[in-house]
Design an enzyme around this catalytic site. Structure first.
Site, mmCIF file in Angstrom:
data_model
loop_
_atom_site.group_PDB
_atom_site.id
_atom_site.type_symbol
_atom_site.label_atom_id
_atom_site.label_comp_id
_atom_site.label_asym_id
_atom_site.label_seq_id
_atom_site.Cartn_x
_atom_site.Cartn_y
_atom_site.Cartn_z
ATOM 1 N N HIS A 132 1.043 -1.138 0.203
ATOM 2 C CA HIS A 132 -0.052 -0.068 -0.050
ATOM 3 C C HIS A 132 0.789 1.332 0.206
ATOM 4 O O HIS A 132 0.345 2.211 -0.450
ATOM 5 C CB HIS A 132 -0.988 -0.006 1.197
ATOM 6 N N ARG A 168 7.315 -5.446 2.978
ATOM 7 C CA ARG A 168 6.041 -5.944 2.679
ATOM 8 C C ARG A 168 5.802 -5.957 1.073
ATOM 9 O O ARG A 168 5.917 -4.602 0.664
ATOM 10 C CB ARG A 168 4.876 -5.288 3.344
ATOM 11 N N ASP A 213 -7.635 -5.429 7.209
ATOM 12 C CA ASP A 213 -8.219 -6.275 6.344
ATOM 13 C C ASP A 213 -9.292 -7.428 6.854
ATOM 14 O O ASP A 213 -10.212 -7.855 6.386
ATOM 15 C CB ASP A 213 -7.442 -6.826 5.499
HETATM 16 C C1 3PY Z 1 -4.309 -4.473 7.735
HETATM 17 O O1 3PY Z 1 -4.493 -4.230 8.631
HETATM 18 O O2 3PY Z 1 -5.078 -5.098 7.044
HETATM 19 C C2 3PY Z 1 -2.831 -4.138 7.102
HETATM 20 O O3 3PY Z 1 -2.326 -4.821 6.027
HETATM 21 C C3 3PY Z 1 -1.975 -3.498 8.072
HETATM 22 O O4 3PY Z 1 -0.987 -2.740 7.142
HETATM 23 MG MG MG Z 2 -3.915 -5.786 4.813
#
Ligand code: 3PY
Ligand code: MG
Length: 255
Positions: free
Chosen positions: A47, A72, A177
């Protein structure tokens, strides 16, 4: 002079490691986070704006500060997992690992044979660590950390099987998520009781399996709670928000 412990060694020792989250693809900002005291800095290609060039330079800058460099990669980009390690990352946090197949692909890209299928070419990583390539090979499988993000109901459902994958070092909870998928797209509530209770259960099962437990935390309260739940690799502080908050606070001094 004794060498500083690796990130893997710290986690094996059950040390709590707090990582900053770097999104702006500005290597010197990653270095500043390390200099500010963060033990690790995570460069976010999912992201955040990081690309392979900023990850290359961000890893070097992070190491210069004495912090551990973590990456990541984007979803399903297992080729970038190996590249991140080749460039000197100590850990990778793989987003959206929802099945044993995903976990196997992550391990495959992280570990050399016989555990995985990582291809040979860690010259920058070895150089940064002051190692010869043969020394790097001898320690790589123990010192490169593969963390699978658990952030959907499918991943939670498959957790025990994922944790049983040989070579997977641990998991990392993505509460944003997780809340989004649990609510079928209705809301993002990472600090909700439901998500936090699920995180506690994931931490307990992960530790029982002898693996490292990590989590992204959106508030200081969540970060403290995560530590109490048994998480030891804790993301707390996104550099963009840190900068915004510090700038606003600085201006407010003159109010
Ligand atoms: C989430 O909380 O989904 C993440 O990927 C945190 O970066
Ligand atoms: Mg996430």
């Amino acid at each position: 002079m004794t060498a500083a412990p690796t990130l893997a060694a710290r986690l094996r020792a059950d040390e709590t490691v707090v990582t900053a989250w770097s999104t702006l693809a500005v290597p010197i900002l990653a270095e500043l986070l390390g200099r500010a005291g963060y033990r690790a800095v995570t460069l976010d290609m999912q992201h955040g704006a990081h690309d392979i060039a900023s990850v290359r330079d961000g890893i070097t800058a992070t190491r210069l500060s004495g912090a551990h460099a973590v990456v990541r990669p984007p979803v399903d980009d297992f080729a970038t997992v190996s590249r991140a390690f080749d460039l000197g990352a100590e850990a990778v946090i793989m987003p959206m690992v929802n099945s044993v197949e995903d976990a196997l692909a992550l391990v495959g890209a992280t570990k050399y044979p016989p555990i995985g299928t990582r291809s040979w070419g860690p010259h920058r990583a070895a150089m940064l660590q002051g190692m010869t390539p043969p020394d790097y090979l001898a320690s790589a499988n123990a010192e490169t950390v593969a963390l699978a993000m658990i952030e959907t109901p499918a991943a939670v459902e498959a957790l025990d099987e994922i944790l049983a994958v040989d070579g997977l070092d641990g998991i990392f909870v993505g509460p944003g998520d997780l809340s989004l998928t649990l609510s079928d797209g209705k809301a993002v509530t990472p600090s909700s009781e439901t998500v936090q209770a699920m995180a506690a259960d994931i931490a307990a099962r992960t530790r029982a399996a002898g693996k490292f437990a990590g989590a992204f935390c959106n508030t200081a309260e969540d970060a403290r709670a995560a530590r109490d739940m048994g998480f030891r690799f804790i993301a707390h502080g996104v550099e963009m928000s840190l900068l915004l908050d510090a700038a606003a606070a600085k201006l407010a001094e003159l109010d």
